[in-house]
Design a protein around this motif. Structure first.
Motif, PDB file in Angstrom:
ATOM      1  N   PRO A 168     -60.700  22.339  53.898  1.00 56.65           N
ATOM      2  CA  PRO A 168     -60.604  22.128  52.447  1.00 56.65           C
ATOM      3  C   PRO A 168     -59.424  21.245  52.061  1.00 56.65           C
ATOM      4  N   VAL A 169     -58.322  21.359  52.818  1.00 55.63           N
ATOM      5  CA  VAL A 169     -57.144  20.502  52.636  1.00 55.63           C
ATOM      6  C   VAL A 169     -56.690  20.063  54.013  1.00 55.63           C
ATOM      7  N   GLU A 170     -55.896  19.014  54.091  1.00 52.87           N
ATOM      8  CA  GLU A 170     -55.556  18.437  55.391  1.00 52.87           C
ATOM      9  C   GLU A 170     -54.704  19.345  56.257  1.00 52.87           C
ATOM     10  N   ALA A 223     -45.709  21.837  56.404  1.00 58.87           N
ATOM     11  CA  ALA A 223     -44.254  21.743  56.312  1.00 58.87           C
ATOM     12  C   ALA A 223     -43.605  22.500  57.462  1.00 58.87           C
ATOM     13  N   PHE A 224     -42.841  23.550  57.168  1.00 60.28           N
ATOM     14  CA  PHE A 224     -42.105  24.280  58.199  1.00 60.28           C
ATOM     15  C   PHE A 224     -42.827  25.559  58.639  1.00 60.28           C
ATOM     16  N   VAL A 225     -44.084  25.765  58.220  1.00 60.19           N
ATOM     17  CA  VAL A 225     -44.808  26.995  58.535  1.00 60.19           C
ATOM     18  C   VAL A 225     -46.125  26.661  59.244  1.00 60.19           C
ATOM     19  N   ARG A 248     -45.395  31.048  62.774  1.00 61.86           N
ATOM     20  CA  ARG A 248     -44.167  30.428  63.284  1.00 61.86           C
ATOM     21  C   ARG A 248     -43.497  29.715  62.124  1.00 61.86           C
ATOM     22  N   VAL A 249     -42.233  30.054  61.864  1.00 65.12           N
ATOM     23  CA  VAL A 249     -41.504  29.510  60.718  1.00 65.12           C
ATOM     24  C   VAL A 249     -40.281  28.772  61.230  1.00 65.12           C
TER      25      VAL A 249
END
Length: 427
Positions: A168-170, A223-225, A248-249
């Motif tokens: 649905p989103v990249e 992003a970072f997640v 994983r963060v």
């Protein structure tokens, strides 16, 4: 299976263009030899050999793939018969009309909850502008030991299913999958003993079993997640089979935290004899941290526990890895046993990576129940990888282990690999 392979080859030849085809081959020859001191004054020698062949020939959207292995027992106190295993042999047509992929033959299926090898077909339909892809498959299960023929009882040995993937989103992908499998192993003969321990031959007729699952999963990279979640449902037993969550963060540029939760029941086939046994569900939780030390090194730590109904086990692992090696220590404690272990692995390339010596060391202390004393197990491996040119690789390794059962167990592993890639004018 020979007829099937011949038909696939004819189909490929009939549809391929008369100009060059792209041909790739990987040939791997390996051997495994060891000397074992079973008891005082008793020594046995063993030598196994394997020959692996991976072939691919392609022309534009058409390709033919095969992956096979031969095995022979050259020495040993108990002789094993030579074996030939055909892991895959299939023809594939890609991007038909820009949306369809078709593969026919023996192939590995990896479609959500449906995994395994079939002798059959796989169809993939994709609609890139909407971020949708559908994979559907149907085929017979291969015979035992991946023998090169189609199984005789095809009606009771098959697997079918489908997987729908949506983007649905990249940064996120959703998947829903379904799988149904029927398995009825062939009858075989075996020796059994009567009440006076006299052997006699009996025919073993395994019962037919079945599996049917639905599954959904989600994968996010943003992003970072990064995160992954999965849910499996057993349609025959009408209950949840598996729940899995992982995340994983990246909390800092050099620091990442991980967490995972797993809940699952034993995956037992419908009508299986294992249904008569009492079993517990499993719950597993693990948290960890990863920290980068510059560009070449990383240290990590993980803690987890597993619950088996009323009992639990705990484990902790600390370690680090870098460009030329890795090391770790771990401890695992259950309700009636424990094991502590340490390992070191080192490899350093020399002469522009032509030769890479390797060293592996490990030591463990363990006991299988609370009343036993701790036992030790020490192992070491010394080897080297020689790559005179990119297409040839020669590997060898001497392995040694000492434990409660074997005072000395020395093994030799060797492997030669050759990779070939060329354009040909066969068809």
């Amino acid at each position: 299976m020979k007829r099937t392979g011949f038909v696939l080859l004819l189909l490929f030849a009939a549809t391929a263009s008369v100009v060059g085809q792209f041909f790739q081959a990987r040939v791997v020859t390996s051997g495994y030899a060891w000397q074992r001191h079973d008891t005082v004054g008793v020594t046995s020698h063993h030598l196994f050999g394997h020959q692996l062949l991976h072939l691919t020939i392609a022309r534009n959207a058409l390709s033919l793939h095969s992956y096979m292995q031969g095995f022979n027992d050259f020495a040993g106190p108990v002789k094993n018969d030579p074996q030939f295993r055909l892991f895959n042999l299939y023809a594939k047509a890609s991007n038909i009309a820009g949306i369809v992929d078709v593969a026919v033959g023996r192939q590995l299926i990896f479609a959500g909850v449906g995994t395994g090898t079939i002798d059959g077909g796989l169809v993939g339909i994709k609609v890139p502008q909407y971020g949708v892809k559908l994979n559907a498959y149907y085929g017979f299960l291969p015979p035992p030991r991946m023998k090169a023929y189609i199984i005789h009882d095809r009606a009771n040995n098959l697997m079918t299913g489908a997987q729908l993937l949506v983007t649905p989103v990249e940064f996120a992908q959703l998947s829903v999958s379904y799988m149904r499998k029927r398995l009825h192993p062939e009858s075989y003969s075996a020796l059994r003993a009567d009440s006076l321990f006299n052997p006699y031959v009996v025919e073993i007729r395994p019962t037919a079993t079945a599996e049917q699952y639905m599954s959904g999963d989600v994968n996010v990279e943003h992003a970072f997640v990064s995160a992954f979640g999965r849910y499996d449902y057993d349609l025959y037993l009408e209950r949840t089979s598996r729940v899995q969550l992982f995340s994983r963060v990246q909390v800092l540029d050099d620091l990442a935290l991980t967490g995972e939760y797993l809940w699952r029941e034993p995956r037992l086939s419908y009508n299986s004899i294992f249904w008569v046994f009492t079993y517990n569900t499993l719950q597993e939780v693990e948290v960890g941290a990863e920290y980068k030390l510059g560009n070449d090194w990383q240290v990590f730590g993980r803690y987890g526990f597993v619950s088996y109904g009323d009992e639990q086990s705990q484990r902790i692992t600390l370690g680090g890895s870098g460009r030329y090696g890795s090391a770790s220590v771990s401890r695992n404690v259950t309700y009636d046993s424990e094991v502590s272990a340490a390992s070191l692995q080192v490899g350093y390339p020399l002469w522009e990576r032509m030769v890479t010596p390797t060293l592996l060391l490990s030591y463990a202390q363990y006991k299988l129940n609370a009343s036993e004393k701790l036992q030790g197990a020490l192992s070491a491996a010394l080897g080297a990888v020689y790559r005179p040119i990119p297409t040839i690789s020669l590997d060898t390794q001497v392995q040694w282990i000492q434990n409660k059962l074997y005072k000395n167990d020395v093994r030799l592993f060797f492997r030669g690999s050759y990779f070939f890639s060329e354009r040909l004018d066969i068809f």
